[in-house]
Write an enzyme that holds these catalytic residues in place. Structure first.
Site, mmCIF file in Angstrom:
data_model
loop_
_atom_site.group_PDB
_atom_site.id
_atom_site.type_symbol
_atom_site.label_atom_id
_atom_site.label_comp_id
_atom_site.label_asym_id
_atom_site.label_seq_id
_atom_site.Cartn_x
_atom_site.Cartn_y
_atom_site.Cartn_z
ATOM 1 N N ASP A 1 -50.030 -70.116 -85.739
ATOM 2 C CA ASP A 1 -49.774 -69.108 -86.755
ATOM 3 C C ASP A 1 -48.553 -69.118 -87.555
ATOM 4 O OD1 ASP A 1 -51.097 -67.832 -88.851
ATOM 5 O OD2 ASP A 1 -50.832 -65.890 -87.699
ATOM 6 N N LYS B 1 -61.030 -69.731 -83.401
ATOM 7 C CA LYS B 1 -60.757 -69.031 -84.012
ATOM 8 C C LYS B 1 -61.413 -67.817 -82.966
ATOM 9 C CE LYS B 1 -57.977 -68.381 -87.426
ATOM 10 N NZ LYS B 1 -58.688 -68.588 -89.570
ATOM 11 N N CYS C 1 -49.072 -34.436 -105.090
ATOM 12 C CA CYS C 1 -48.118 -32.706 -105.231
ATOM 13 C C CYS C 1 -48.005 -32.052 -106.599
ATOM 14 C CB CYS C 1 -47.031 -33.159 -103.941
ATOM 15 S SG CYS C 1 -45.296 -31.755 -104.498
ATOM 16 N N TYR D 1 -47.377 -81.366 -82.760
ATOM 17 C CA TYR D 1 -49.165 -81.260 -82.472
ATOM 18 C C TYR D 1 -50.004 -82.258 -83.336
ATOM 19 C CZ TYR D 1 -50.068 -78.797 -86.615
ATOM 20 O OH TYR D 1 -49.475 -77.801 -87.998
ATOM 21 N N GLU E 1 -55.837 -77.258 -77.734
ATOM 22 C CA GLU E 1 -54.751 -75.895 -77.439
ATOM 23 C C GLU E 1 -54.602 -75.069 -78.567
ATOM 24 O OE1 GLU E 1 -54.205 -79.773 -79.619
ATOM 25 O OE2 GLU E 1 -52.427 -79.527 -80.733
ATOM 26 N N CYS F 1 -40.025 -31.400 -104.813
ATOM 27 C CA CYS F 1 -40.244 -31.976 -103.998
ATOM 28 C C CYS F 1 -39.472 -32.953 -103.221
ATOM 29 C CB CYS F 1 -41.887 -32.716 -103.794
ATOM 30 S SG CYS F 1 -42.443 -33.045 -102.037
ATOM 31 N N CYS G 1 -43.538 -29.279 -99.766
ATOM 32 C CA CYS G 1 -42.934 -28.606 -100.176
ATOM 33 C C CYS G 1 -43.204 -27.389 -100.334
ATOM 34 C CB CYS G 1 -42.013 -29.305 -101.410
ATOM 35 S SG CYS G 1 -43.163 -29.594 -103.039
ATOM 36 N N LYS H 1 -53.709 -72.757 -81.244
ATOM 37 C CA LYS H 1 -53.414 -72.762 -82.535
ATOM 38 C C LYS H 1 -52.245 -71.882 -83.706
ATOM 39 C CE LYS H 1 -55.759 -72.763 -87.494
ATOM 40 N NZ LYS H 1 -55.199 -72.500 -88.054
ATOM 41 N N CYS I 1 -48.524 -29.368 -100.641
ATOM 42 C CA CYS I 1 -47.814 -30.763 -100.405
ATOM 43 C C CYS I 1 -46.793 -30.187 -98.595
ATOM 44 C CB CYS I 1 -46.975 -30.180 -101.005
ATOM 45 S SG CYS I 1 -45.781 -31.784 -100.695
#
Ligand code: IVH
Length: 749
Positions: free
Chosen positions: A130, A324, A447, A236, A126, A453, A432, A128, A429
C-alpha cells in the site's frame, strides 16, 4: 462553503479577484492533500472550486493566470515536476474479494488459453504493497529517470527525489541496456511513527497514514526534503526492456533481486487456486507484524509467454489480479463516551474503546458523530443499525475505512451488560458548564459559552494560527495548547499572541529559559509573530474562525468591503437585521408546522414580512448589501453578524485588530481603466496594430473582447471595410469608435 453568483454576472474585477483567491486556495488544497496529507477541503468542495475556476476562465480566458489551478493534472501539483510519457503504460489491477472470484480468475485464464482444468498452470502470489507506484528507467545500467504513475500514460518526473531513496540503485551491473523497473514506494510503520513525531515536535502537519506520508514525501519539489524522509522501494514489475529478464515472473523478480533491488520475501509460487488461497491466508496472518501496510495479495501468471498471450484489457492485465483484504473490522468494548468541544462549540461524542488492533493499527477511539447517531437514528429520524442504540459497556464492531477516524459498524446486543443505560447526551457543555443548545434542524448540539468556554477558545486559537489563517511558524496546535494553560505567559485570545514578546520582556522567568525553549527558539517565535502583524484582510476574516465563514466567504467579504473599517461598520449596522432574520426563520418554521397540523397551505410571505416590518432603513440597507454579496447567503451573514454582537467575542476581535496592520483587499490593476468590464468588438481593418495586439491590449485593460455584436456590446471599434457588425451596432445604438478614437480613449493607460 458559499453559493457563487453566476459567472456571467461577474465583472472583470470580480472575476480576476476570484481567480486569484481560487488559485491560492486550490494550490494550498493540493499541498494539504498531497504533501502534507492534511486535507482541509472535502473532495466535493475541491471539485466545486475547481469547476468554478474553470467556468470563470472559460468566460474570461484573458484573465487565466500563469499559476492557474486548471493546469494541474487531477489533484496533483504538476507544477515544478516535468511530465514523463511512459514508454509502456503503467496499468492497474482488477480486484477480487473472495475465494470464488479467484477460482473464476483461474477459470477465465484457462478458457482464454484453451487449457483443461487439470493442465498445470502456475501463479506467483505476493503482498500488494500500500504505497505508490514508481517507474525507474535505467539506460546502460544508469538510473536516468524516475516517474510516478500519473494517469498511466503520463506521470511526473521525480528523478531527483528517487535518487535519495536507499533501496533504489543508481547503477546496475549486468542489466539489460534498457530496463524499466516498476515497483512500490512505501514507508514502514516505524519510520512513519518517527516522522510524525518529528513533524508534531516541529509544529508541522502530521500524516494520516504511511501511504500518504510516502506520497507526500516523494512529491516534494525539494529533493532535500525527500532525502530526509525514510522511503523504501519494492520492485515487482517492469516496463520497457531491451532484452527479456527471464522466462517466468518469479525468474524475473529473482533477476531484479540479483541486480540489487529489494523484492518482497513473501513472493511464492502456487500451483492453482488452492495454493494461492493458502498463501493469501499466510500473508493475511502476518499482515500485522510485517511492519508496513499491505492491502491484499497479487496473483500473476508465472509463465511470461502465457502473460504475453493473455495481454491486457483496457486498463488491467488479464494475467494478474489483486485479492483485496476485507474492510478492517474488529469487536471491542466501549469503556466511556467522551464529549469533545470544537471551535464553533459543537459537542462531538467520541467512544473510548478497549484498545483493539484493526488491520495492524491499534484503535482506541471511534467517532459517534452526534446524539441521533448514538440513539440509532439518522438525521431524518430513520433507524440506523436496525435502530440499535450505543451504550457505555456495549460490545461494538469498529472499522477503519482507509485513513479516516474509526467508526462503529454494529452493536452486539447479546453482550450488553444488564445495567447498561441509554446514553444521555449532555445539555450543558462538559468544558464550561454553559447550556448546550441544539437548534432546530441542526444535528449538532453546541456550547453557548463562546470564548468563556476554554475548549472553544483553544480550538479557535488553533484555527487562528493554522495555514490559510495567520500561519505563524513555530506556533502550531501544540504550542497554542501550552501557552493557553501557561499562567506566566498566557495566550488565551488572538491578541495575546501579538503582545507575547512585550509581556515576556516584563517577566522574570523568560520564555528563553523554559524547558524546551532557548534563546534562539524564543527569538524565532517572536520574529515569526512580528512578521504576521501585517495581514491581508481576507486572512484576518478567515482567521476569526466564524462559523460558515471559510476561506472563500472570507475572500468574498474582503473583496466587497475592501477594508476592515468598512466591513466592521457594515456588520454593526446590519446587526438588527440579523436578529430579524433569525426571528423570521423561526416564525416561518412555526407557520409551516401549524399549517401541517391544520391541514392547510402555509402562508410564508405574510409571516416573514411581518417580522421585517419597521426595521430601520440603514440596517436593512446594510443587510441587503451584505447578503447580496456573491457567495454570502443569510446563513453566513447571520453567523458573521451574531459573532460580532457577542460581547466577549467582539472584545477579542477589537483587541486583535488594534495589534495589526491590515492590508486592504488590493484593487485590481484595471480598476481605473476606462474600459474595464466593457465588452468591445473590433471589426474592419486596423491600421496601427494587428488584431491580435489590439485584442491583447484591450484585455490587459480589463475589457472583454467579443467577436460578435449584441445588445451586451459596449463599444465597437470599426476600421475601414467594417460591414455588417458596424451596421448592427448602429441599429442597436452601441457606441462606435474608429481606431484613433479608441486609442485616444485608452491612451495613457
Ligand atoms: S503488479 C500490470 N504487484 O497496486 C500490473 N502491483 O491496484 C502491474 N501494487 O498500480 C502491477 N503491490 O501500484 C503489482 N505486488 C504488486 C503490487 C502492486 C502494490 C500496486 C501498484 C498498482 C496497484 C494496482
Amino acid at each position: 462553503m458559499t453559493e457563487a453568483r453566476n459567472v456571467g454576472d461577474l465583472s472583470e474585477e470580480a472575476a480576476a479577484a476570484e481567480l486569484a483567491a481560487l488559485a491560492e486556495i486550490l494550490l494550498r488544497a493540493n499541498q494539504d492533500y498531497h504533501a502534507d496529507d492534511a486535507p482541509q477541503l472535502s473532495d466535493a468542495e475541491y471539485d466545486r472550486l475547481k469547476r468554478r475556476n474553470a467556468e470563470i476562465e472559460a468566460a474570461f480566458p484573458h484573465l487565466k493566470r500563469a499559476d492557474s489551478p486548471s493546469d494541474r493534472v487531477g489533484a496533483a501539483p504538476s507544477e515544478g515536476f516535468s511530465k514523463v510519457s511512459h514508454a509502456q503504460r503503467m496499468l492497474s489491477l482488477g480486484n477480487a474479494f473472495d475465494a470464488e472470484e479467484i477460482t473464476d480468475f483461474d477459470g477465465r485464464i484457462r478458457k482464454y488459453l484453451g487449457l483443461g482444468p487439470n493442465a498445470p498452470l502456475r501463479y506467483t502470489a505476493e503482498p500488494k504493497i500500500d504505497g505508490l507506484s514508481l517507474s525507474l528507467r535505467y539506460e546502460g545500467g544508469k538510473l536516468v529517470q524516475a516517474a510516478t504513475r500519473g494517469d498511466g500514460s503520463v506521470g511526473e518526473n521525480v528523478t531527483a527525489n528517487a535518487r535519495t531513496i536507499d533501496d533504489i540503485p543508481q547503477t546496475l551491473t549486468g542489466a539489460p541496456d534498457l530496463l524499466e523497473v516498476r515497483g512500490e514506494v512505501y514507508m514502514s510503520h516505524a519510520d512513519f511513527a518517527a516522522l510524525n513525531a518529528r513533524q508534531a515536535e516541529a509544529g508541522a502537519k502530521t500524516f494520516a497514514n504511511p501511504r500518504n506520508a510516502a506520497a507526500g514525501s516523494l512529491r516534494q519539489l525539494d529533493p532535500a526534503i525527500t532525502r530526509a524522509r525514510p522511503l523504501r522501494f519494492f520492485a515487482y514489475a517492469w516496463g520497457a526492456l531491451s532484452e527479456p529478464l527471464a522466462e517466468t515472473q518469479k525468474g524475473a523478480i529473482d533477476r531484479l533481486a540479483a541486480l540489487g533491488f529489494k523484492t518482497n520475501p513473501l513472493t511464492a509460487l502456487c500451483d492453482g487456486p488452492d495454493e494461492m488461497l493458502a498463501h493469501y491466508a499466510r500473508i493475511e496472518q502476518q499482515r500485522a507484524s510485517l511492519g508496513y501496510d499491505i492491502d491484499g495479495v497479487v496473483y500473476k501468471v508465472d509463465d511470461l509467454a502465457l502473460q504475453h498471450r493473455l495481454g491486457f484489457r483496457a486498463t488491467t492485465p488479464r494475467w494478474a489480479i489483486a485479492h483485496k483484504f476485507p474492510a478492517e473490522l474488529a469487536w471491542t468494548r466501549i469503556e466511556a463516551i467522551d464529549i469533545q468541544v470544537g471551535r464553533t462549540g459543537a459537542l462531538s461524542p467520541v467512544a473510548r474503546l478497549a484498545p483493539v488492533t484493526v488491520g495492524g493499527v491499534v484503535v482506541s477511539n471511534a467517532t459517534l458523530h452526534n446524539e441521533d447517531y448514538i440513539a440509532g437514528r439518522d438525521s431524518n429520524g430513520n433507524a440506523i443499525r436496525g435502530g440499535k442504540d450505543i451504550r457505555v459497556g456495549d460490545w461494538v464492531q469498529v472499522y477503519r475505512a482507509g485513513d479516516v477516524i474509526p467508526k462503529v459498524a454494529d452493536v452486539d446486543l447479546s453482550k450488553r451488560p444488564d445495567d447498561a443505560q441509554p446514553y444521555r447526551f449532555p445539555e450543558t457543555c462538559p468544558e464550561c458548564g454553559s447550556a448546550a443548545i441544539r437548534e432546530e434542524g441542526d444535528a449538532v448540539r453546541r456550547c453557548s459559552g463562546g470564548l468563556i468556554c476554554p475548549a472553544q477558545a483553544v480550538e479557535k486559537l488553533k484555527h487562528f494560527v493554522s495555514r490559510g489563517a495567520f500561519d505563524i511558524e513555530g506556533l502550531g496546535a501544540k504550542q497554542v495548547e501550552m501557552f493557553y494553560h501557561d499562567d506566566q505567559l498566557p495566550v488565551r485570545t488572538p491578541a495575546d499572541i501579538f503582545t507575547l514578546e512585550a509581556r515576556d520582556a516584563k517577566n522574570l522567568t523568560k520564555l528563553a529559559n523554559r524547558d524546551g525553549w532557548g534563546e534562539t527558539s524564543a527569538r524565532n517565535l517572536f520574529a515569526a509573530i512580528e512578521e504576521r502583524r501585517r495581514v491581508p484582510l481576507r486572512r484576518l476574516i478567515f482567521a476569526l474562525g466564524i462559523r460558515h465563514v471559510g476561506e472563500v466567504a472570507a475572500a468574498d467579504l474582503a473583496r466587497h468591503y475592501g477594508s476592515w473599517t468598512a466591513l466592521a461598520k457594515a456588520v454593526d449596522l446590519a446587526g438588527p437585521a440579523a436578529t430579524r432574520q433569525l426571528q423570521a426563520d423561526r416564525a416561518v418554521a412555526r407557520e409551516r408546522q401549524a399549517a401541517a397540523q391544520e391541514g392547510r397551505r402555509a402562508r410564508i410571505k405574510p409571516v416573514r414580512d411581518a417580522v421585517w416590518e419597521g426595521l430601520d432603513s440603514a440596517a436593512l440597507a446594510a443587510w441587503t448589501d451584505l447578503t447580496g454579496i456573491d457567495g454570502i447567503g443569510a446563513t453566513v451573514a447571520v453567523a458573521l453578524v451574531t459573532s460580532f454582537q457577542q460581547p466577549a467575542e467582539r472584545e477579542s476581535i477589537d483587541a486583535l485588530v488594534a495589534e495589526l496592520t491590515i492590508t486592504d483587499a488590493a484593487a485590481p490593476a484595471t480598476a481605473d481603466s476606462p474600459v474595464a468590464g466593457k465588452t468591445v468588438v473590433f471589426t474592419g481593418t486596423l491600421e496601427k496594430m494587428t488584431r491580435a495586439e489590439a485584442k491583447a491590449r484591450a484585455e490587459a485593460l480589463g475589457a472583454k473582447v467579443s467577436g460578435s455584436v449584441s445588445a451586451k456590446t459596449d463599444i465597437v471599434i470599426a476600421g475601414p471595410g467594417a460591414g455588417s457588425k458596424a451596421k448592427k451596432a448602429a441599429d442597436l445604438g452601441v457606441q462606435i469608435l474608429d481606431e484613433d478614437a479608441w486609442l485616444a480613449l485608452i491612451d495613457g493607460t
